[in-house]
Write a protein that holds these residues in place. Structure first.
Motif, PDB file in Angstrom:
ATOM      1  N   VAL A 269      18.755  -4.978 -14.483  1.00 46.61           N
ATOM      2  CA  VAL A 269      17.623  -4.667 -13.606  1.00 46.61           C
ATOM      3  C   VAL A 269      17.348  -3.167 -13.598  1.00 46.61           C
ATOM      4  O   VAL A 269      16.185  -2.724 -13.593  1.00 46.61           O
ATOM      5  N   PHE A 270      18.410  -2.362 -13.629  1.00 43.15           N
ATOM      6  CA  PHE A 270      18.249  -0.906 -13.691  1.00 43.15           C
ATOM      7  C   PHE A 270      17.515  -0.494 -14.969  1.00 43.15           C
ATOM      8  O   PHE A 270      16.708   0.439 -14.959  1.00 43.15           O
ATOM      9  N   SER A 271      17.786  -1.179 -16.068  1.00 40.81           N
ATOM     10  CA  SER A 271      17.081  -0.891 -17.317  1.00 40.81           C
ATOM     11  C   SER A 271      15.587  -1.158 -17.168  1.00 40.81           C
ATOM     12  O   SER A 271      14.754  -0.416 -17.710  1.00 40.81           O
ATOM     13  N   TRP A 272      15.238  -2.202 -16.423  1.00 42.39           N
ATOM     14  CA  TRP A 272      13.811  -2.477 -16.184  1.00 42.39           C
ATOM     15  C   TRP A 272      13.187  -1.388 -15.328  1.00 42.39           C
ATOM     16  O   TRP A 272      12.025  -1.024 -15.526  1.00 42.39           O
ATOM     17  N   ALA A 273      13.966  -0.839 -14.389  1.00 41.66           N
ATOM     18  CA  ALA A 273      13.470   0.295 -13.606  1.00 41.66           C
ATOM     19  C   ALA A 273      13.232   1.504 -14.509  1.00 41.66           C
ATOM     20  O   ALA A 273      12.260   2.255 -14.327  1.00 41.66           O
ATOM     21  N   ASN A 274      14.101   1.697 -15.507  1.00 42.30           N
ATOM     22  CA  ASN A 274      13.899   2.775 -16.490  1.00 42.30           C
ATOM     23  C   ASN A 274      12.611   2.578 -17.265  1.00 42.30           C
ATOM     24  O   ASN A 274      11.921   3.545 -17.601  1.00 42.30           O
ATOM     25  N   ALA A 275      12.306   1.319 -17.589  1.00 37.81           N
ATOM     26  CA  ALA A 275      11.065   1.040 -18.318  1.00 37.81           C
ATOM     27  C   ALA A 275       9.858   1.475 -17.518  1.00 37.81           C
ATOM     28  O   ALA A 275       8.828   1.879 -18.086  1.00 37.81           O
ATOM     29  N   ARG A 276       9.974   1.446 -16.205  1.00 36.99           N
ATOM     30  CA  ARG A 276       8.846   1.826 -15.338  1.00 36.99           C
ATOM     31  C   ARG A 276       8.823   3.308 -15.003  1.00 36.99           C
ATOM     32  O   ARG A 276       7.752   3.948 -15.022  1.00 36.99           O
ATOM     33  N   TRP A 277       9.971   3.896 -14.698  1.00 38.44           N
ATOM     34  CA  TRP A 277       9.987   5.247 -14.149  1.00 38.44           C
ATOM     35  C   TRP A 277      10.699   6.290 -15.008  1.00 38.44           C
ATOM     36  O   TRP A 277      10.796   7.449 -14.601  1.00 38.44           O
ATOM     37  N   ARG A 278      11.199   5.919 -16.172  1.00 40.56           N
ATOM     38  CA  ARG A 278      11.893   6.898 -17.009  1.00 40.56           C
ATOM     39  C   ARG A 278      10.918   7.948 -17.533  1.00 40.56           C
ATOM     40  O   ARG A 278       9.789   7.640 -17.942  1.00 40.56           O
ATOM     41  N   GLU A 279      11.354   9.199 -17.549  1.00 48.11           N
ATOM     42  CA  GLU A 279      10.576  10.281 -18.174  1.00 48.11           C
ATOM     43  C   GLU A 279      10.842  10.244 -19.667  1.00 48.11           C
ATOM     44  O   GLU A 279      11.977  10.465 -20.114  1.00 48.11           O
ATOM     45  N   VAL A 280       9.840   9.958 -20.442  1.00 46.53           N
ATOM     46  CA  VAL A 280       9.983   9.810 -21.886  1.00 46.53           C
ATOM     47  C   VAL A 280       9.234  10.930 -22.593  1.00 46.53           C
ATOM     48  O   VAL A 280       8.091  11.212 -22.237  1.00 46.53           O
TER      49      VAL A 280
END
Length: 280
Positions: A269-280
């Motif tokens: 679930v944390f990985s899905w949060a990264n998909a939304r809010w990660r700075e890329v």
């Protein structure tokens, strides 16, 4: 001078390509795919801990088998593989041109990104191979693959040292992952200010709990590899499935595996949060 200008222009074009929307979308798709795999591995581990798992594997191969068994599973497998290619290419761009952030261009961070590129390159290859029907090429039982590779390396001159060093590296990576999670290092990579207070607290818990559980699994697997080297017994080395099952052999029985399994679900679930809010 002309050659230098051409080279600089080429480097600039490559850097712009690395920072393109396509690379960003690939990275975010990769986080979604990684989340699916860890979520499924965690669910499979929960089944092993508290019910009859029916011979299922709590590893990448087991997760892919679960996906393949569902309607449109083959299509989903291809999508997962392509998404993980996107993750690998994003890590490659970080290795070549640096990560987002002020210190993203440091040599150490670029070296870590290169290692992640190799890791996700292998994972994407194994998933795509599975989708193409090569279910024994990289996505079968992690335990059998680990035994086979360990046995071969132990037969090499200096093989015990190689296996031992590899085990120490994996254990070190696990400790590194867990410590960074406990220290909430993921904050600097996420747009925390864009989240509501409730979401921010939830992501914080998922990141700490999930990252720590993932690190414990890596560190434990590394320790088993070191034991295999010291005792010169390939069977002592364990893939993810056997590593997870080993937690049931502790004094608390299946409850430790259940806790680790929930942590892997949380990391998904944390990985899905990264998909939304990660700075890329």
């Amino acid at each position: 001078m002309e050659t230098s200008a051409v080279r600089q222009r080429g480097e600039g074009q490559a850097r712009r390509a690395a920072n393109s929307k396509a690379v960003e979308m690939g990275a975010r798709a990769g986080f979604v795919a990684r989340g699916i795999l860890y979520f499924l591995i965690g669910l499979l581990a929960l089944q092993i801990a508290f019910s009859d798992s029916g011979g299922k594997q709590a590893d990448r191969g087991g997760a892919l088998a679960e996906v393949a068994s569902k309607p449109f599973g083959e299509v989903v497998l291809w999508l997962l593989g392509v998404a993980l290619v996107g993750m690998a290419l994003w890590r490659l761009s970080e290795a070549l041109f640096g990560q987002a952030g002020q210190d993203g261009g440091k040599a150490g961070k670029r070296l870590i990104a290169a290692g992640r590129f190799l890791f996700y390159g292998f994972v994407s290859y194994s998933v795509l191979s599975y989708a193409a029907g090569g279910q024994s090429s990289g996505s079968g039982s992690s335990d059998r693959q680990t035994d086979d590779v360990t046995a071969k390396v132990l037969d090499w001159p200096g093989g015990q040292w190689l296996v031992g060093i590899a085990g120490l590296v994996v254990a070190g990576i696990g400790i590194y992952i867990a410590v960074r999670a406990l220290m909430r290092k993921f904050h600097k990579h996420l747009r925390m200010s864009a989240m509501s207070p409730k979401v921010r607290r939830a992501v914080d818990v998922l990141g700490v709990f999930g990252g720590t559980a993932r690190g414990v699994v890596f560190a434990t697997a590394g320790c088993f590899a070191v034991a295999a080297a010291v005792q010169h017994e390939p069977g002592k080395a364990k893939g993810m499935d056997d590593t997870l099952r080993s937690f049931t052999e502790t004094p608390v029985g299946p409850w430790l595996l259940g806790l680790i399994a929930l942590g892997l679900v949380a990391f998904g679930v944390f990985s899905w949060a990264n998909a939304r809010w990660r700075e890329v």
